[in-house]
Scaffold this motif. Sequence first.
Motif, PDB file in Angstrom:
ATOM      1  N   ALA A 148       0.833  -1.194   0.000  1.00 57.83           N
ATOM      2  CA  ALA A 148       0.000   0.000   0.000  1.00 57.83           C
ATOM      3  C   ALA A 148       0.866   1.241   0.000  1.00 57.83           C
ATOM      4  CB  ALA A 148      -0.890  -0.002   1.246  1.00 57.83           C
ATOM      5  N   LEU A 149       0.433   2.277  -0.685  1.00 56.58           N
ATOM      6  CA  LEU A 149       1.187   3.514  -0.759  1.00 56.58           C
ATOM      7  C   LEU A 149       1.128   4.268   0.556  1.00 56.58           C
ATOM      8  CD1 LEU A 149       0.020   4.712  -4.290  1.00 56.58           C
ATOM      9  CD2 LEU A 149       2.185   3.626  -3.678  1.00 56.58           C
ATOM     10  N   PRO A 150       2.208   4.948   0.954  1.00 54.80           N
ATOM     11  CA  PRO A 150       2.217   5.700   2.207  1.00 54.80           C
ATOM     12  C   PRO A 150       1.438   6.989   2.079  1.00 54.80           C
ATOM     13  CG  PRO A 150       4.298   5.982   1.066  1.00 54.80           C
ATOM     14  CD  PRO A 150       3.514   4.972   0.273  1.00 54.80           C
ATOM     15  N   SER A 151       0.184   6.872   1.812  1.00 51.12           N
ATOM     16  CA  SER A 151      -0.680   8.033   1.644  1.00 51.12           C
ATOM     17  C   SER A 151      -1.654   8.121   2.798  1.00 51.12           C
ATOM     18  CB  SER A 151      -1.456   7.917   0.325  1.00 51.12           C
ATOM     19  OG  SER A 151      -2.508   8.847   0.296  1.00 51.12           O
ATOM     20  N   ALA A 152      -1.977   9.324   3.210  1.00 57.23           N
ATOM     21  CA  ALA A 152      -2.925   9.525   4.307  1.00 57.23           C
ATOM     22  C   ALA A 152      -4.289   8.968   3.948  1.00 57.23           C
ATOM     23  CB  ALA A 152      -3.031  11.004   4.637  1.00 57.23           C
ATOM     24  N   ALA A 153      -4.566   8.901   2.642  1.00 59.92           N
ATOM     25  CA  ALA A 153      -5.875   8.424   2.203  1.00 59.92           C
ATOM     26  C   ALA A 153      -5.910   6.910   2.066  1.00 59.92           C
ATOM     27  CB  ALA A 153      -6.235   9.064   0.859  1.00 59.92           C
ATOM     28  N   ALA A 154      -4.731   6.282   2.175  1.00 59.58           N
ATOM     29  CA  ALA A 154      -4.693   4.830   2.003  1.00 59.58           C
ATOM     30  C   ALA A 154      -5.448   4.146   3.132  1.00 59.58           C
ATOM     31  CB  ALA A 154      -3.237   4.347   1.980  1.00 59.58           C
ATOM     32  N   ASP A 155      -6.266   3.203   2.771  1.00 57.32           N
ATOM     33  CA  ASP A 155      -7.065   2.494   3.758  1.00 57.32           C
ATOM     34  C   ASP A 155      -6.361   1.191   4.106  1.00 57.32           C
ATOM     35  OD1 ASP A 155     -10.423   1.027   3.767  1.00 57.32           O
ATOM     36  OD2 ASP A 155      -8.917   1.232   5.338  1.00 57.32           O
ATOM     37  N   PRO A 156      -5.820   1.025   5.327  1.00 54.49           N
ATOM     38  CA  PRO A 156      -5.086  -0.178   5.661  1.00 54.49           C
ATOM     39  C   PRO A 156      -5.973  -1.398   5.856  1.00 54.49           C
ATOM     40  CG  PRO A 156      -5.341   1.197   7.595  1.00 54.49           C
ATOM     41  CD  PRO A 156      -5.916   1.962   6.447  1.00 54.49           C
ATOM     42  N   GLN A 157      -7.278  -1.186   5.855  1.00 52.10           N
ATOM     43  CA  GLN A 157      -8.171  -2.321   6.088  1.00 52.10           C
ATOM     44  C   GLN A 157      -9.404  -2.247   5.192  1.00 52.10           C
ATOM     45  OE1 GLN A 157      -9.558  -2.808  10.073  1.00 52.10           O
ATOM     46  NE2 GLN A 157     -10.331  -4.844   9.710  1.00 52.10           N
ATOM     47  N   PRO A 158      -9.236  -2.558   3.880  1.00 52.62           N
ATOM     48  CA  PRO A 158     -10.407  -2.595   3.006  1.00 52.62           C
ATOM     49  C   PRO A 158     -11.423  -3.583   3.546  1.00 52.62           C
ATOM     50  CG  PRO A 158      -8.346  -2.735   1.756  1.00 52.62           C
ATOM     51  CD  PRO A 158      -7.988  -2.876   3.192  1.00 52.62           C
ATOM     52  N   GLU A 159     -12.662  -3.372   3.224  1.00 52.20           N
ATOM     53  CA  GLU A 159     -13.745  -4.176   3.799  1.00 52.20           C
ATOM     54  C   GLU A 159     -13.612  -5.664   3.482  1.00 52.20           C
ATOM     55  OE1 GLU A 159     -16.031  -3.318   5.967  1.00 52.20           O
ATOM     56  OE2 GLU A 159     -15.034  -1.397   6.057  1.00 52.20           O
ATOM     57  N   HIS A 160     -13.006  -5.990   2.324  1.00 47.64           N
ATOM     58  CA  HIS A 160     -12.965  -7.400   1.958  1.00 47.64           C
ATOM     59  C   HIS A 160     -11.801  -8.142   2.604  1.00 47.64           C
ATOM     60  CE1 HIS A 160      -9.895  -5.872  -0.800  1.00 47.64           C
ATOM     61  NE2 HIS A 160      -9.524  -7.114  -1.025  1.00 47.64           N
ATOM     62  N   ARG A 161     -10.943  -7.440   3.363  1.00 50.92           N
ATOM     63  CA  ARG A 161      -9.848  -8.110   4.049  1.00 50.92           C
ATOM     64  C   ARG A 161     -10.393  -9.035   5.145  1.00 50.92           C
ATOM     65  NH1 ARG A 161      -7.405  -7.426   0.321  1.00 50.92           N
ATOM     66  NH2 ARG A 161      -5.784  -5.900  -0.114  1.00 50.92           N
ATOM     67  N   VAL A 162      -9.846 -10.220   5.201  1.00 52.42           N
ATOM     68  CA  VAL A 162     -10.217 -11.160   6.257  1.00 52.42           C
ATOM     69  C   VAL A 162      -8.973 -11.423   7.094  1.00 52.42           C
ATOM     70  CG1 VAL A 162     -11.034 -13.485   6.776  1.00 52.42           C
ATOM     71  CG2 VAL A 162     -12.022 -12.223   4.858  1.00 52.42           C
ATOM     72  N   TRP A 163      -8.946 -10.839   8.283  1.00 49.41           N
ATOM     73  CA  TRP A 163      -7.805 -11.017   9.177  1.00 49.41           C
ATOM     74  C   TRP A 163      -7.865 -12.401   9.834  1.00 49.41           C
ATOM     75  CZ3 TRP A 163      -4.469  -7.340   8.313  1.00 49.41           C
ATOM     76  CH2 TRP A 163      -4.891  -6.053   8.015  1.00 49.41           C
ATOM     77  N   PRO A 164      -6.714 -12.914  10.254  1.00 46.22           N
ATOM     78  CA  PRO A 164      -6.725 -14.173  11.022  1.00 46.22           C
ATOM     79  C   PRO A 164      -7.607 -14.022  12.260  1.00 46.22           C
ATOM     80  CG  PRO A 164      -4.494 -13.605  10.358  1.00 46.22           C
ATOM     81  CD  PRO A 164      -5.347 -12.425  10.010  1.00 46.22           C
ATOM     82  N   ASP A 165      -8.364 -15.045  12.559  1.00 39.88           N
ATOM     83  CA  ASP A 165      -9.266 -15.010  13.705  1.00 39.88           C
ATOM     84  C   ASP A 165      -8.538 -15.542  14.941  1.00 39.88           C
ATOM     85  OD1 ASP A 165     -11.266 -15.157  15.559  1.00 39.88           O
ATOM     86  OD2 ASP A 165     -12.643 -16.334  14.328  1.00 39.88           O
ATOM     87  N   PRO A 166      -8.264 -14.690  15.940  1.00 37.35           N
ATOM     88  CA  PRO A 166      -7.541 -15.150  17.133  1.00 37.35           C
ATOM     89  C   PRO A 166      -8.268 -16.284  17.857  1.00 37.35           C
ATOM     90  CG  PRO A 166      -7.684 -12.750  17.086  1.00 37.35           C
ATOM     91  CD  PRO A 166      -8.599 -13.258  16.013  1.00 37.35           C
ATOM     92  N   ALA A 167      -9.588 -16.339  17.737  1.00 35.96           N
ATOM     93  CA  ALA A 167     -10.351 -17.365  18.442  1.00 35.96           C
ATOM     94  C   ALA A 167     -10.016 -18.765  17.951  1.00 35.96           C
ATOM     95  CB  ALA A 167     -11.848 -17.105  18.287  1.00 35.96           C
ATOM     96  N   LEU A 168      -9.441 -18.887  16.755  1.00 30.98           N
ATOM     97  CA  LEU A 168      -9.099 -20.196  16.196  1.00 30.98           C
ATOM     98  C   LEU A 168      -7.674 -20.611  16.518  1.00 30.98           C
ATOM     99  CD1 LEU A 168     -10.749 -19.796  12.660  1.00 30.98           C
ATOM    100  CD2 LEU A 168     -11.695 -20.906  14.691  1.00 30.98           C
TER     101      LEU A 168
END
Length: 397
Positions: A248-268
């Motif tokens: 991702a570009l180092p831009s203030a407008a860059a969104d580090p978490q787009p809606e379609h991102r699926v992060w690892p689930d800590p519960a698993l």
Amino acid sequence: MSVLPDPGASRAVLIGTSRFDYLEQLPAVSNNLTALAELLTSPISLRMPALNVTLVENPLNPAAVLDPLRQAAAEATDTLIVYYAGHGLIDPHDALALALPHSQLGRVETSLTYDWLRQILLDSPAQRHIVLLDCCYSGRALGRMSASPGLADQAAVEGTFLLAASAETQTALAPVGDTHTAFTGALLETLRHGIPGGPPLLDLETIYRHLRLTLESRSQPVPQARNRNTGARVALGRNHADLPAAPALPSAAADPQPEHRVWPDPALIRTVTGFLTNLAAVREISGLTQQEVSRRSARRISTGTISKLTNRDTLPANWNTTAVYLSACGVHDDQIQQWNKIWQELRHDTPEVRKTNADPPENATVERRKAWRSFSALWRGSHRPGTTGADAPEGRG
């Protein structure tokens, strides 16, 4: 919802027969085993520890398969993966048998009856079972799943998914000159490159549908599948076609978490290995470089610290560094709290952490670890016999 297994609590047993005394040779099977083992232990797929993946190549008798399988089945508490590639045979009871180097047509005692393998899976404490069969007539195993008591009906939580390279009356394919068999080659391609437009996690249902389309378009045998108790939701890796192609570009407008991102689930997460592999996966999913993560943390963590954090083999001793890293990658605060809960549980449950004050001098600990690693290497060596290729066959059984 699709789930990735905890690699520390999972086991894989990869079985393959490439050399035969009385049947056609299948040199591609040896390549299958090596490639699949490398993939399961790599960031491309499940990041499983090498010691959790057992190769059984050219086993001389059924016991050479069933003994390591029984051990892996007893150790797995999350997911157990069993893979077989070679000739598939039909026994006198019209059931599937897996060929071994000395197998002969009409002599069932020279092969491994699939039901013997199936029974070990029934006794495993693993919550999920994945069975991958790359052999002729492998579709016959689908019927064995629905027998009473059925393999999948006995699964503890998530269930079982059986993926067969061919229908019960059809042969599988090992194209002349190809590095891999048709089914396993397509599977490896899918996991390595992903599915454009597919979901973030490559669960077994998604993989199955993609393999059907891919192999059908090549006029090759079409795989069959059977699912029980949401086993189809188990994923074998992330969809690399879905991950950011560039940081991702180092831009203030860059969104580090787009809606379609699926992060690892800590519960698993159940093990330290699962914690560490998922921690490393967070940055991969974010699409950020180490430099960018450091910048987003307001330089509270350096690139060197990030590298050590994501490439370590022990639980982080300091939570603050982990929290800063997760936040800089774009993980939400509520999920960071879940990570913290798992971190605390693992610190409490890990013997090395509990006995820190009672540990002997560091050099003694290092010597014990060296001895254990040497023993592990010898043990695995005795269970991973080598093989040599043979002339490529024109077909397979």
